[in-house]
Design a protein around this motif. Structure first.
Motif, PDB file in Angstrom:
ATOM      1  N   VAL A  83      53.940  81.928  27.899  1.00 54.88           N
ATOM      2  CA  VAL A  83      52.976  82.992  27.625  1.00 54.88           C
ATOM      3  C   VAL A  83      51.897  82.489  26.671  1.00 54.88           C
ATOM      4  O   VAL A  83      50.723  82.868  26.766  1.00 54.88           O
ATOM      5  N   ALA A  84      52.274  81.597  25.763  1.00 61.87           N
ATOM      6  CA  ALA A  84      51.320  81.064  24.789  1.00 61.87           C
ATOM      7  C   ALA A  84      50.230  80.223  25.438  1.00 61.87           C
ATOM      8  O   ALA A  84      49.161  80.048  24.856  1.00 61.87           O
ATOM      9  N   LEU A  85      50.476  79.715  26.636  1.00 59.34           N
ATOM     10  CA  LEU A  85      49.421  78.978  27.339  1.00 59.34           C
ATOM     11  C   LEU A  85      48.192  79.842  27.568  1.00 59.34           C
ATOM     12  O   LEU A  85      47.071  79.365  27.549  1.00 59.34           O
ATOM     13  N   VAL A  86      48.421  81.132  27.760  1.00 65.56           N
ATOM     14  CA  VAL A  86      47.319  82.052  28.025  1.00 65.56           C
ATOM     15  C   VAL A  86      46.778  82.668  26.742  1.00 65.56           C
ATOM     16  O   VAL A  86      45.573  82.847  26.588  1.00 65.56           O
ATOM     17  N   THR A  87      47.654  82.970  25.784  1.00 62.60           N
ATOM     18  CA  THR A  87      47.242  83.767  24.639  1.00 62.60           C
ATOM     19  C   THR A  87      46.877  82.971  23.394  1.00 62.60           C
ATOM     20  O   THR A  87      46.160  83.482  22.551  1.00 62.60           O
ATOM     21  N   CYS A  88      47.351  81.766  23.237  1.00 63.36           N
ATOM     22  CA  CYS A  88      47.179  81.031  21.971  1.00 63.36           C
ATOM     23  C   CYS A  88      46.301  79.800  22.121  1.00 63.36           C
ATOM     24  O   CYS A  88      46.801  78.669  22.104  1.00 63.36           O
ATOM     25  N   ASN A  89      45.029  79.984  22.265  1.00 60.13           N
ATOM     26  CA  ASN A  89      44.106  78.843  22.320  1.00 60.13           C
ATOM     27  C   ASN A  89      44.593  77.784  23.288  1.00 60.13           C
ATOM     28  O   ASN A  89      44.775  76.622  22.929  1.00 60.13           O
ATOM     29  N   ALA A  90      44.819  78.164  24.525  1.00 56.45           N
ATOM     30  CA  ALA A  90      45.356  77.272  25.556  1.00 56.45           C
ATOM     31  C   ALA A  90      46.678  76.672  25.111  1.00 56.45           C
ATOM     32  O   ALA A  90      46.942  75.492  25.297  1.00 56.45           O
ATOM     33  N   GLY A  91      47.519  77.480  24.531  1.00 54.10           N
ATOM     34  CA  GLY A  91      48.846  77.031  24.109  1.00 54.10           C
ATOM     35  C   GLY A  91      48.810  76.046  22.976  1.00 54.10           C
ATOM     36  O   GLY A  91      49.627  75.141  22.898  1.00 54.10           O
ATOM     37  N   GLY A  92      47.889  76.230  22.066  1.00 51.32           N
ATOM     38  CA  GLY A  92      47.763  75.277  20.970  1.00 51.32           C
ATOM     39  C   GLY A  92      47.228  73.957  21.487  1.00 51.32           C
ATOM     40  O   GLY A  92      47.720  72.898  21.127  1.00 51.32           O
ATOM     41  N   LEU A  93      46.229  74.056  22.352  1.00 55.58           N
ATOM     42  CA  LEU A  93      45.665  72.890  23.038  1.00 55.58           C
ATOM     43  C   LEU A  93      46.754  72.104  23.750  1.00 55.58           C
ATOM     44  O   LEU A  93      46.770  70.882  23.738  1.00 55.58           O
ATOM     45  N   LEU A  94      47.676  72.800  24.342  1.00 57.81           N
ATOM     46  CA  LEU A  94      48.788  72.309  25.150  1.00 57.81           C
ATOM     47  C   LEU A  94      49.862  71.587  24.359  1.00 57.81           C
ATOM     48  O   LEU A  94      50.971  71.416  24.830  1.00 57.81           O
ATOM     49  N   VAL A  95      49.580  71.149  23.156  1.00 60.82           N
ATOM     50  CA  VAL A  95      50.575  70.430  22.363  1.00 60.82           C
ATOM     51  C   VAL A  95      51.642  71.386  21.850  1.00 60.82           C
ATOM     52  O   VAL A  95      52.841  71.138  21.992  1.00 60.82           O
ATOM     53  N   GLY A  96      51.228  72.486  21.253  1.00 57.75           N
ATOM     54  CA  GLY A  96      52.178  73.443  20.710  1.00 57.75           C
ATOM     55  C   GLY A  96      53.050  74.069  21.784  1.00 57.75           C
ATOM     56  O   GLY A  96      54.258  74.200  21.622  1.00 57.75           O
ATOM     57  N   SER A  97      52.432  74.422  22.894  1.00 60.07           N
ATOM     58  CA  SER A  97      53.194  75.018  23.974  1.00 60.07           C
ATOM     59  C   SER A  97      54.145  74.001  24.598  1.00 60.07           C
ATOM     60  O   SER A  97      55.266  74.343  24.972  1.00 60.07           O
ATOM     61  N   GLY A  98      53.714  72.761  24.689  1.00 57.45           N
ATOM     62  CA  GLY A  98      54.585  71.714  25.220  1.00 57.45           C
ATOM     63  C   GLY A  98      55.782  71.450  24.331  1.00 57.45           C
ATOM     64  O   GLY A  98      56.910  71.323  24.811  1.00 57.45           O
ATOM     65  N   LEU A  99      55.554  71.380  23.022  1.00 53.39           N
ATOM     66  CA  LEU A  99      56.663  71.181  22.084  1.00 53.39           C
ATOM     67  C   LEU A  99      57.656  72.336  22.156  1.00 53.39           C
ATOM     68  O   LEU A  99      58.875  72.134  22.177  1.00 53.39           O
ATOM     69  N   ALA A 100      57.136  73.554  22.187  1.00 57.25           N
ATOM     70  CA  ALA A 100      58.008  74.722  22.238  1.00 57.25           C
ATOM     71  C   ALA A 100      58.767  74.786  23.562  1.00 57.25           C
ATOM     72  O   ALA A 100      59.942  75.151  23.582  1.00 57.25           O
ATOM     73  N   ALA A 101      58.124  74.418  24.665  1.00 55.19           N
ATOM     74  CA  ALA A 101      58.805  74.437  25.960  1.00 55.19           C
ATOM     75  C   ALA A 101      59.929  73.409  26.004  1.00 55.19           C
ATOM     76  O   ALA A 101      61.031  73.699  26.491  1.00 55.19           O
ATOM     77  N   VAL A 102      59.683  72.217  25.492  1.00 52.51           N
ATOM     78  CA  VAL A 102      60.737  71.197  25.452  1.00 52.51           C
ATOM     79  C   VAL A 102      61.879  71.657  24.548  1.00 52.51           C
ATOM     80  O   VAL A 102      63.062  71.489  24.875  1.00 52.51           O
ATOM     81  N   GLY A 103      61.542  72.282  23.414  1.00 51.66           N
ATOM     82  CA  GLY A 103      62.573  72.820  22.534  1.00 51.66           C
ATOM     83  C   GLY A 103      63.377  73.917  23.197  1.00 51.66           C
ATOM     84  O   GLY A 103      64.597  73.993  23.031  1.00 51.66           O
ATOM     85  N   GLY A 104      62.736  74.781  23.970  1.00 50.80           N
ATOM     86  CA  GLY A 104      63.443  75.848  24.665  1.00 50.80           C
ATOM     87  C   GLY A 104      64.374  75.323  25.741  1.00 50.80           C
ATOM     88  O   GLY A 104      65.507  75.792  25.882  1.00 50.80           O
ATOM     89  N   VAL A 105      63.919  74.332  26.486  1.00 49.48           N
ATOM     90  CA  VAL A 105      64.773  73.739  27.514  1.00 49.48           C
ATOM     91  C   VAL A 105      65.950  73.017  26.874  1.00 49.48           C
ATOM     92  O   VAL A 105      67.089  73.099  27.342  1.00 49.48           O
ATOM     93  N   TRP A 106      65.682  72.314  25.776  1.00 46.38           N
ATOM     94  CA  TRP A 106      66.738  71.600  25.067  1.00 46.38           C
ATOM     95  C   TRP A 106      67.771  72.590  24.498  1.00 46.38           C
ATOM     96  O   TRP A 106      68.964  72.343  24.549  1.00 46.38           O
ATOM     97  N   ALA A 107      67.296  73.701  23.956  1.00 50.63           N
ATOM     98  CA  ALA A 107      68.221  74.707  23.416  1.00 50.63           C
ATOM     99  C   ALA A 107      69.055  75.328  24.534  1.00 50.63           C
ATOM    100  O   ALA A 107      70.236  75.609  24.353  1.00 50.63           O
ATOM    101  N   PHE A 108      68.447  75.554  25.686  1.00 48.23           N
ATOM    102  CA  PHE A 108      69.175  76.121  26.814  1.00 48.23           C
ATOM    103  C   PHE A 108      70.266  75.162  27.294  1.00 48.23           C
ATOM    104  O   PHE A 108      71.372  75.568  27.628  1.00 48.23           O
ATOM    105  N   ALA A 109      69.980  73.871  27.307  1.00 52.09           N
ATOM    106  CA  ALA A 109      70.911  72.877  27.828  1.00 52.09           C
ATOM    107  C   ALA A 109      71.913  72.382  26.783  1.00 52.09           C
ATOM    108  O   ALA A 109      72.862  71.690  27.139  1.00 52.09           O
ATOM    109  N   TRP A 110      71.710  72.717  25.513  1.00 46.82           N
ATOM    110  CA  TRP A 110      72.571  72.220  24.438  1.00 46.82           C
ATOM    111  C   TRP A 110      73.986  72.753  24.589  1.00 46.82           C
ATOM    112  O   TRP A 110      74.210  73.911  24.944  1.00 46.82           O
TER     113      TRP A 110
END
Length: 119
Positions: A83-110
């Motif tokens: 959702v942040a890709l749309v609402t937060c300055n292109a997801g924090g210029l894609l860096v922030g959204s990418g970090l959070a997405a990797v963290g979310g996938v890692w937390a799901f798989a942990w």
């Protein structure tokens, strides 16, 4: 590092939470950095960015305090990162959204560490 600290950290999705916190912090702080890469937004769009970044930060911190909910919190972090890709300055210029997405996938798989076998 003390042994009890290592044991405490191994029982939590520590790396996933750190990545998600870094991603959400980057999305929160990017509009205020004043650099040439910032995308300034005003009004309701800025409120949408905060209303995505703050729950993302809260869910990331909950990963550390409540590791038993890593599956559902991982999905929440991943959804908020998308959702942040749309609402937060292109997801924090894609860096922030990418970090959070990797963290979310890692937390799901942990998986929590297995209990040692008694002999």
């Amino acid at each position: 590092m003390r042994l009890c600290d290592r044991v405490w950290r191994r029982g939590r999705p520590w790396g996933a939470a750190v990545l998600a916190v870094l991603g959400s912090a980057e999305m929160l702080l990017l509009p205020f950095s004043g650099g040439p890469a910032t995308v300034t937004v005003a009004g309701i769009v800025a409120g949408a960015g905060f209303s995505t970044s703050v729950p993302l930060l809260a869910a990331s911190l909950l990963l550390i305090t409540h590791p038993q909910f890593h599956t559902s919190l991982g999905l929440v972090v991943l959804a908020l990162a998308l959702v942040a890709l749309v609402t937060c300055n292109a997801g924090g210029l894609l860096v922030g959204s990418g970090l959070a997405a990797v963290g979310g996938v890692w937390a799901f798989a942990w998986l929590p560490p297995a209990a040692p076998e008694r002999t």
